[in-house]
Design a protein around this motif. Structure first.
Motif, PDB file in Angstrom:
ATOM      1  N   CYS A  71       0.828  -1.207   0.000  1.00 31.36           N
ATOM      2  CA  CYS A  71       0.000   0.000   0.000  1.00 31.36           C
ATOM      3  C   CYS A  71       0.866   1.262   0.000  1.00 31.36           C
ATOM      4  O   CYS A  71       1.628   1.508   0.934  1.00 31.36           O
ATOM      5  N   PRO A  72       0.748   2.086  -1.055  1.00 28.27           N
ATOM      6  CA  PRO A  72       1.535   3.322  -1.093  1.00 28.27           C
ATOM      7  C   PRO A  72       0.884   4.456  -0.303  1.00 28.27           C
ATOM      8  O   PRO A  72       1.472   5.518  -0.152  1.00 28.27           O
ATOM      9  N   TYR A  73      -0.318   4.223   0.226  1.00 25.42           N
ATOM     10  CA  TYR A  73      -1.048   5.273   0.924  1.00 25.42           C
ATOM     11  C   TYR A  73      -0.819   5.245   2.431  1.00 25.42           C
ATOM     12  O   TYR A  73      -1.257   6.127   3.144  1.00 25.42           O
ATOM     13  N   GLY A  74      -0.145   4.203   2.928  1.00 24.60           N
ATOM     14  CA  GLY A  74       0.220   4.149   4.340  1.00 24.60           C
ATOM     15  C   GLY A  74      -0.890   3.701   5.265  1.00 24.60           C
ATOM     16  O   GLY A  74      -0.849   4.001   6.453  1.00 24.60           O
ATOM     17  N   PHE A  75      -1.869   2.959   4.780  1.00 28.40           N
ATOM     18  CA  PHE A  75      -2.949   2.510   5.650  1.00 28.40           C
ATOM     19  C   PHE A  75      -2.469   1.383   6.549  1.00 28.40           C
ATOM     20  O   PHE A  75      -1.831   0.438   6.115  1.00 28.40           O
ATOM     21  N   ASP A  76      -2.767   1.483   7.836  1.00 28.10           N
ATOM     22  CA  ASP A  76      -2.424   0.455   8.814  1.00 28.10           C
ATOM     23  C   ASP A  76      -3.721  -0.213   9.247  1.00 28.10           C
ATOM     24  O   ASP A  76      -4.541   0.384   9.949  1.00 28.10           O
ATOM     25  N   LYS A  77      -3.916  -1.454   8.837  1.00 26.20           N
ATOM     26  CA  LYS A  77      -5.164  -2.163   9.114  1.00 26.20           C
ATOM     27  C   LYS A  77      -5.362  -2.398  10.616  1.00 26.20           C
ATOM     28  O   LYS A  77      -6.487  -2.416  11.096  1.00 26.20           O
ATOM     29  N   ARG A  78      -4.262  -2.563  11.363  1.00 25.75           N
ATOM     30  CA  ARG A  78      -4.383  -2.803  12.808  1.00 25.75           C
ATOM     31  C   ARG A  78      -4.993  -1.619  13.540  1.00 25.75           C
ATOM     32  O   ARG A  78      -5.768  -1.799  14.475  1.00 25.75           O
ATOM     33  N   THR A  79      -4.630  -0.398  13.124  1.00 27.53           N
ATOM     34  CA  THR A  79      -5.130   0.793  13.820  1.00 27.53           C
ATOM     35  C   THR A  79      -6.259   1.487  13.064  1.00 27.53           C
ATOM     36  O   THR A  79      -6.943   2.333  13.624  1.00 27.53           O
ATOM     37  N   GLY A  80      -6.432   1.139  11.774  1.00 27.24           N
ATOM     38  CA  GLY A  80      -7.467   1.791  10.972  1.00 27.24           C
ATOM     39  C   GLY A  80      -7.116   3.216  10.593  1.00 27.24           C
ATOM     40  O   GLY A  80      -8.004   4.009  10.289  1.00 27.24           O
ATOM     41  N   THR A  81      -5.830   3.549  10.654  1.00 29.38           N
ATOM     42  CA  THR A  81      -5.390   4.907  10.350  1.00 29.38           C
ATOM     43  C   THR A  81      -4.343   4.899   9.245  1.00 29.38           C
ATOM     44  O   THR A  81      -3.781   3.858   8.899  1.00 29.38           O
ATOM     45  N   PHE A  82      -4.079   6.079   8.733  1.00 26.26           N
ATOM     46  CA  PHE A  82      -3.046   6.251   7.730  1.00 26.26           C
ATOM     47  C   PHE A  82      -1.813   6.804   8.411  1.00 26.26           C
ATOM     48  O   PHE A  82      -1.880   7.719   9.221  1.00 26.26           O
ATOM     49  N   ARG A  83      -0.671   6.260   8.065  1.00 29.74           N
ATOM     50  CA  ARG A  83       0.597   6.777   8.552  1.00 29.74           C
ATOM     51  C   ARG A  83       1.343   7.344   7.370  1.00 29.74           C
ATOM     52  O   ARG A  83       1.122   6.961   6.243  1.00 29.74           O
ATOM     53  N   ASN A  84       2.229   8.257   7.647  1.00 25.96           N
ATOM     54  CA  ASN A  84       3.005   8.882   6.562  1.00 25.96           C
ATOM     55  C   ASN A  84       3.997   7.871   6.000  1.00 25.96           C
ATOM     56  O   ASN A  84       4.755   7.279   6.743  1.00 25.96           O
ATOM     57  N   LYS A  85       3.973   7.718   4.697  1.00 25.83           N
ATOM     58  CA  LYS A  85       4.963   6.893   4.032  1.00 25.83           C
ATOM     59  C   LYS A  85       6.105   7.800   3.598  1.00 25.83           C
ATOM     60  O   LYS A  85       5.876   8.901   3.149  1.00 25.83           O
ATOM     61  N   LYS A  86       7.331   7.344   3.739  1.00 22.53           N
ATOM     62  CA  LYS A  86       8.484   8.154   3.350  1.00 22.53           C
ATOM     63  C   LYS A  86       9.077   7.645   2.078  1.00 22.53           C
ATOM     64  O   LYS A  86       8.983   6.566   1.686  1.00 22.53           O
TER      65      LYS A  86
END
Length: 53
Positions: free
Chosen positions: A38-53
């Motif tokens: 996933c290039p959008y940084g979605f974390d399925k465990r937390t249901g949030t997006f994190r910044n991808k570097k």
């Protein structure tokens, strides 16, 4: 699978289709399924997006 380019996916050792980052960017949005590349940084465990570097 006819509309996919060879660089859009590969097969895992178990035989599953794995979509590449290039495919996800061509699709243009996040499906929020926790995809491996996933290039959008979605974390399925937390249901949030994190910044991808």
């Amino acid at each position: 699978m006819n509309n996919l380019d060879p660089e859009d996916f590969y097969y895992s050792p178990e035989g599953f289709i794995v979509f590449t980052e290039k495919y996800h960017l061509k699709r243009g949005h996040c499906c929020q399924s926790g995809c491996k590349h996933c290039p959008y940084g979605f974390d399925k465990r937390t249901g949030t997006f994190r910044n991808k570097k």
